[in-house]
Design an enzyme around this catalytic site. Structure first.
Site, PDB file in Angstrom:
ATOM      1  N   PRO A   1       0.838  -1.210   0.000  1.00 57.78           N
ATOM      2  CA  PRO A   1       0.000   0.000   0.000  1.00 57.78           C
ATOM      3  C   PRO A   1       0.869   1.255   0.000  1.00 57.78           C
ATOM      4  O   PRO A   1       1.839   1.338   0.740  1.00 57.78           O
ATOM      5  CB  PRO A   1      -0.781  -0.100   1.311  1.00 57.78           C
ATOM      6  CG  PRO A   1      -0.597  -1.489   1.801  1.00 57.78           C
ATOM      7  CD  PRO A   1       0.672  -2.006   1.198  1.00 57.78           C
ATOM      8  N   GLU A   2       0.531   2.181  -0.860  1.00 55.86           N
ATOM      9  CA  GLU A   2       1.241   3.453  -0.895  1.00 55.86           C
ATOM     10  C   GLU A   2       0.493   4.456  -0.017  1.00 55.86           C
ATOM     11  O   GLU A   2      -0.634   4.208   0.412  1.00 55.86           O
ATOM     12  CB  GLU A   2       1.301   3.961  -2.343  1.00 55.86           C
ATOM     13  CG  GLU A   2       2.096   3.064  -3.268  1.00 55.86           C
ATOM     14  CD  GLU A   2       3.581   3.429  -3.321  1.00 55.86           C
ATOM     15  OE1 GLU A   2       4.002   4.351  -2.592  1.00 55.86           O
ATOM     16  OE2 GLU A   2       4.314   2.792  -4.086  1.00 55.86           O
TER      17      GLU A   2
ATOM     18  N   ARG B   1      -0.014 -11.962   4.462  1.00 60.80           N
ATOM     19  CA  ARG B   1       1.444 -12.136   4.503  1.00 60.80           C
ATOM     20  C   ARG B   1       2.064 -11.725   5.828  1.00 60.80           C
ATOM     21  O   ARG B   1       3.241 -11.984   6.066  1.00 60.80           O
ATOM     22  CB  ARG B   1       2.080 -11.385   3.333  1.00 60.80           C
ATOM     23  CG  ARG B   1       1.567 -11.929   1.993  1.00 60.80           C
ATOM     24  CD  ARG B   1       2.184 -11.228   0.815  1.00 60.80           C
ATOM     25  NE  ARG B   1       3.626 -11.452   0.750  1.00 60.80           N
ATOM     26  CZ  ARG B   1       4.422 -10.936  -0.179  1.00 60.80           C
ATOM     27  NH1 ARG B   1       3.907 -10.153  -1.104  1.00 60.80           N
ATOM     28  NH2 ARG B   1       5.707 -11.176  -0.173  1.00 60.80           N
TER      29      ARG B   1
END
Ligand SMILES: [Zn+2]
Length: 293
Positions: free
Chosen positions: A2-3, A123
């Site tokens: 995610p940015e 993850r």
């Protein structure tokens, strides 16, 4: 990964569910994510009210009535699912694939207003921490972190001050988290294109000999703000349109002007250049060799 605009979209999506409400119960379903949860994590949250929900770089920062701050990072695959009154939403899903199995629901926040906020992270590179408010700026997450690119701190003057003594390429200086925090590769490429600046130029070329901002620095500050704000707005539109939260890529990705467009025609009116790709410090840089000088 995610940015920053995605994290800001997540923040806005969570704000309505959390701010002003109390954690009535917190289920912590494993001892760790990327790092162990802090001691007595659930107990330190329960019966506390969330007084505000902010963001610093790519971290969510929730102020609690206890004087502690809940710091949350989404890592590579973290996401929140908000359920309230039979409806659910997943804020911020605008350039990653969907698919969160409940086996990866690691934390469930039950909120006094009836909402349930579930943190899912396949993850497990995300993490959560509790930090005293008075130690937030000096804690291990934020010590030495640069200025906020989507706030009032970022200006041509700030860029000139940060870059004046640096001969590193502009691209590398913009990705340096100690200078500006949370600006990722995509947005750096896009901002340099909009500002018409060559990624290989030395960072110090944005300051005059006396350290004042050049016109280039002013253009770059405006371009960074524009590209981030547009991406946040695009994420917001995804948030309203749940039909898009189904694994299709979000709107903003289709609005990239140079990123991932190697060999494509430059979109600047009248420019006959083609988008080029080079590698700088192990990362791809996309730019137009004709109009970025
Ligand atoms: Zn061009």
């Amino acid at each position: 990964m995610p940015e920053l605009p995605e994290v800001e979209t997540v923040r806005r999506g969570l704000e309505a569910a959390l701010v002003g409400a109390r954690f009535s119960r917190v289920e912590q379903r494993r001892p760790d994510l990327r790092f162990p949860f802090p001691e007595r994590f659930a107990a330190r949250l329960e019966n506390r009210t969330v007084t505000s929900l902010g963001r610093r770089a790519k971290y969510l920062v929730a102020d609690l009535s206890s004087g502690e701050v809940l710091v949350m990072h989404l890592g590579m695959s973290g996401r929140f699912l908000v359920r309230k009154e039979g409806r659910s939403s997943m804020p911020g899903e605008f350039h990653r694939e969907h698919g969160g199995e409940s086996a990866h629901d690691h934390v469930v926040f039950h909120v006094s207003n009836g909402a349930t906020v579930t943190y899912n992270d396949a993850r497990r590179f995300g993490f959560m921490d509790l930090v005293p408010r008075s130690e937030l700026e000096t804690c291990r997450h934020f010590a030495g972190m640069g200025i906020e690119p989507l706030g009032h701190e970022l200006s041509g003057t700030a860029i000139a001050r940060l870059f004046r003594d640096r001969r590193t390429p502009l691209k590398a200086a913009l990705l340096d988290q100690r200078l500006i925090a949370g600006l990722g590769n995509i947005y750096v490429c896009e901002a340099l294109f909009r500002a018409g600046l060559r990624p290989q130029a030395p960072a110090c070329s944005l300051a005059s000999a006396s350290g004042r901002p050049t016109r280039k620095a002013l253009r770059l500050a405006a371009a960074i703000r524009d590209v981030l704000e547009e991406a946040v707005a695009a994420g917001g539109s995804t948030l309203r349109d749940h039909a898009q939260v189904d694994g299709t890529l979000g709107y903003f990705q289709h609005a990239f002007r140079v990123y991932d467009r190697e060999g494509g025609p430059c979109v600047t009116p009248g420019c006959t250049g083609q988008v080029a790709r080079i590698v700088q410090a192990g990362r791809s840089t996309f730019y137009c060799p004709r109009c970025q000088r």
